[in-house]
Design an enzyme around this catalytic site. Structure first.
Site, PDB file in Angstrom:
ATOM      1  N   TYR A 117       0.848  -1.203   0.000  1.00  9.69           N
ATOM      2  CA  TYR A 117       0.000   0.000   0.000  1.00  9.69           C
ATOM      3  C   TYR A 117       0.871   1.236   0.000  1.00  9.69           C
ATOM      4  CZ  TYR A 117       0.766  -0.499   5.118  1.00  9.69           C
ATOM      5  OH  TYR A 117       1.312  -0.672   6.367  1.00  9.69           O
ATOM      6  N   PRO A 118       0.351   2.302  -0.587  1.00 12.19           N
ATOM      7  CA  PRO A 118       1.086   3.561  -0.554  1.00 12.19           C
ATOM      8  C   PRO A 118       0.632   4.403   0.628  1.00 12.19           C
ATOM      9  CG  PRO A 118      -0.721   3.761  -2.096  1.00 12.19           C
ATOM     10  CD  PRO A 118      -0.843   2.395  -1.461  1.00 12.19           C
ATOM     11  N   ASP A 148       1.127   8.480   2.830  1.00  9.68           N
ATOM     12  CA  ASP A 148       1.646   9.847   3.009  1.00  9.68           C
ATOM     13  C   ASP A 148       1.793  10.120   4.487  1.00  9.68           C
ATOM     14  OD1 ASP A 148       1.550  10.658   0.318  1.00  9.68           O
ATOM     15  OD2 ASP A 148      -0.517  11.365   0.482  1.00  9.68           O
ATOM     16  N   HIS A 182       7.994   3.902  16.314  1.00 11.71           N
ATOM     17  CA  HIS A 182       7.555   3.116  15.157  1.00 11.71           C
ATOM     18  C   HIS A 182       8.461   1.892  14.961  1.00 11.71           C
ATOM     19  CE1 HIS A 182       6.530   2.280  10.922  1.00 11.71           C
ATOM     20  NE2 HIS A 182       7.812   2.206  10.709  1.00 11.71           N
TER      21      HIS A 182
HETATM   22  C1  VOV Z   1       8.100  -4.875   9.848  1.00 14.30           C
HETATM   23  C2  VOV Z   1       8.387  -3.984  10.710  1.00 14.30           C
HETATM   24  C3  VOV Z   1       8.877  -2.582  10.546  1.00 14.30           C
HETATM   25  C4  VOV Z   1      10.068  -2.115  11.081  1.00 14.30           C
HETATM   26  C5  VOV Z   1      11.094  -2.901  11.891  1.00 14.30           C
HETATM   27  C6  VOV Z   1      10.157  -0.733  10.709  1.00 14.30           C
HETATM   28  C7  VOV Z   1      11.208   0.118  11.108  1.00 14.30           C
HETATM   29  C8  VOV Z   1      11.386   1.378  10.547  1.00 14.30           C
HETATM   30  C9  VOV Z   1      12.519   2.229  10.856  1.00 14.30           C
HETATM   31  C10 VOV Z   1      13.602   1.888  11.852  1.00 14.30           C
HETATM   32  C11 VOV Z   1      12.391   3.368  10.089  1.00 14.30           C
HETATM   33  C12 VOV Z   1      13.331   4.591  10.069  1.00 14.30           C
HETATM   34  C13 VOV Z   1      14.634   4.352   9.433  1.00 14.30           C
HETATM   35  C14 VOV Z   1      14.506   3.726   8.068  1.00 14.30           C
HETATM   36  O1  VOV Z   1      14.769   2.512   8.001  1.00 14.30           O
HETATM   37  O2  VOV Z   1      14.123   4.414   7.125  1.00 14.30           O
HETATM   38  C15 VOV Z   1      11.206   3.197   9.292  1.00 14.30           C
HETATM   39  C16 VOV Z   1      10.778   4.094   8.340  1.00 14.30           C
HETATM   40  C17 VOV Z   1       9.527   4.035   7.761  1.00 14.30           C
HETATM   41  N1  VOV Z   1       8.541   3.084   7.985  1.00 14.30           N
HETATM   42 FE1  VOV Z   1       8.764   1.418   9.067  1.00 14.30          FE
HETATM   43  N2  VOV Z   1       9.048  -0.376   9.966  1.00 14.30           N
HETATM   44  C18 VOV Z   1       8.236  -1.476   9.852  1.00 14.30           C
HETATM   45  C19 VOV Z   1       6.993  -1.564   9.225  1.00 14.30           C
HETATM   46  C20 VOV Z   1       6.376  -0.459   8.659  1.00 14.30           C
HETATM   47  C21 VOV Z   1       4.998  -0.394   8.248  1.00 14.30           C
HETATM   48  C22 VOV Z   1       3.984  -1.505   8.413  1.00 14.30           C
HETATM   49  C23 VOV Z   1       4.771   0.852   7.730  1.00 14.30           C
HETATM   50  C24 VOV Z   1       3.446   1.409   7.269  1.00 14.30           C
HETATM   51  C25 VOV Z   1       2.860   2.291   8.381  1.00 14.30           C
HETATM   52  C26 VOV Z   1       1.492   1.889   8.835  1.00 14.30           C
HETATM   53  O3  VOV Z   1       1.026   2.461   9.858  1.00 14.30           O
HETATM   54  O4  VOV Z   1       0.827   1.060   8.211  1.00 14.30           O
HETATM   55  C27 VOV Z   1       6.005   1.560   7.766  1.00 14.30           C
HETATM   56  C28 VOV Z   1       6.181   2.816   7.245  1.00 14.30           C
HETATM   57  C29 VOV Z   1       7.427   3.455   7.275  1.00 14.30           C
HETATM   58  C30 VOV Z   1       7.698   4.656   6.559  1.00 14.30           C
HETATM   59  C31 VOV Z   1       6.722   5.380   5.642  1.00 14.30           C
HETATM   60  C32 VOV Z   1       9.007   5.021   6.837  1.00 14.30           C
HETATM   61  C33 VOV Z   1       9.754   6.265   6.327  1.00 14.30           C
HETATM   62  C34 VOV Z   1       9.297   7.400   7.191  1.00 14.30           C
HETATM   63  C35 VOV Z   1       9.984   8.712   6.984  1.00 14.30           C
HETATM   64  O5  VOV Z   1       9.374   9.725   7.390  1.00 14.30           O
HETATM   65  O6  VOV Z   1      11.075   8.742   6.419  1.00 14.30           O
HETATM   66  N3  VOV Z   1       6.964   0.759   8.359  1.00 14.30           N
HETATM   67  N4  VOV Z   1      10.592   2.005   9.628  1.00 14.30           N
END
Ligand code: VOV
Length: 247
Positions: free
Chosen positions: A143-144, A146, A170
């Protein structure tokens, strides 16, 4: 102006969703269908070779529900290569029996919300995340999304410190799913209609629901997350292409 997050960018990514035109597909003689399937498997064979040479990666999934019938996810070092692959597929005979359903263009992205240390492009763990081989997990969820920019809730006006704290929380939730769900975050600002693509891989499909639901209660998603359409699907291994297209 607030401090922009720095990104590390890896392979370019195309999610290409297609619907099969079963009505016209059924009209073909069986031998012709076989030839077309073989031609398509030939394309996949080329992608396998590229993947073995670590010059890209790809994944095939059938999609559940009416949004599409299957998805090809392709990672490549350049946008040109994505374009070539897309065009090559469009010129293939199978494409004559598929209808484009949806697509998403982005680039594998890591952001600097977590401490990185020395030159990240020299760190093998980071390189493995920027240039990943897509897992052969049984299920995919795409899914995309913002980050909201609305009134008091504007992610892009928050100080770096606040964004970093929220991203830490997060990441902590995400880490509880280690070994169950693998995430690939692709950035799409300037490339497609949302800011990120979220691609999740899991062997237990229910873990998608559990993870996404749990994140909804976390501030960065609860207050700032806005989401597009969800696609969920099942691994389409090459051996299953025949039976998937069998009519
Ligand atoms: C499977 C698990 C999981 C894990 C361990 C994880 C960890 C992390 C870390 C440590 C970081 C930051 C450093 C990087 O690595 O970029 C991120 C970054 C990010 N994430 Fe994440 N995320 C996961 C999972 C995960 C999900 C399920 C989602 C969707 C959110 C949801 O509500 O549906 C998501 C989104 C994001 C996004 C959009 C970003 C970039 C945000 C920005 O503003 O730049 N993410 N995420």
């Amino acid at each position: 102006m607030t401090e922009a997050a720095q990104t590390l960018d890896g392979w370019y990514s195309l999610h290409d969703f297609r619907t099969v035109d079963w009505t016209t597909w059924k009209m073909l003689p069986a031998e012709e269908r076989q030839e077309i399937i073989q031609e398509f498997l030939g394309l996949v064979e080329k992608w396998n070779k590229t993947q073995a040479e670590k010059q890209g990666s790809h994944a095939l999934y059938t999609i559940v529900g009416q949004k599409a019938d299957f998805m090809m996810m392709i990672l490549r070092p350049t946008m040109e290569e994505l374009n070539e692959i897309e065009t090559e597929f469009n010129k293939s005979r199978l494409a004559e029996y598929t209808i484009p359903a949806h697509s998403y263009v982005s680039v594998v992205e890591l952001s600097n919300y977590l401490p990185a240390g020395e030159d990240p492009y020299q760190n093998p763990q980071i390189l493995a995340r920027l240039y990943p081989e897509l897992p052969k997990a049984k299920h995919v969820c795409f899914y995309p999304m913002d980050k909201r920019r609305q009134g008091e809730d504007n992610w892009y006006m928050l100080p770096m410190e606040d964004r970093r704290n929220m991203m830490r929380s997060h990441g902590m939730i995400g880490r509880q799913y280690a070994g169950k769900v693998k995430q690939i975050i692709t950035g799409s600002v300037g490339f497609d209609d949302y800011e990120w693509g979220v691609t999740l891989f899991a062997d237990d499909v229910l873990q998608f629901k559990k993870l996404v639901y749990e994140m909804r209660f976390d501030e960065v998603s609860a207050r700032y997350g806005e989401f597009g359409s969800f696609f969920v699907g099942n691994l389409l291994v090459e051996d299953r292409v025949q039976s998937f297209l069998h009519v």
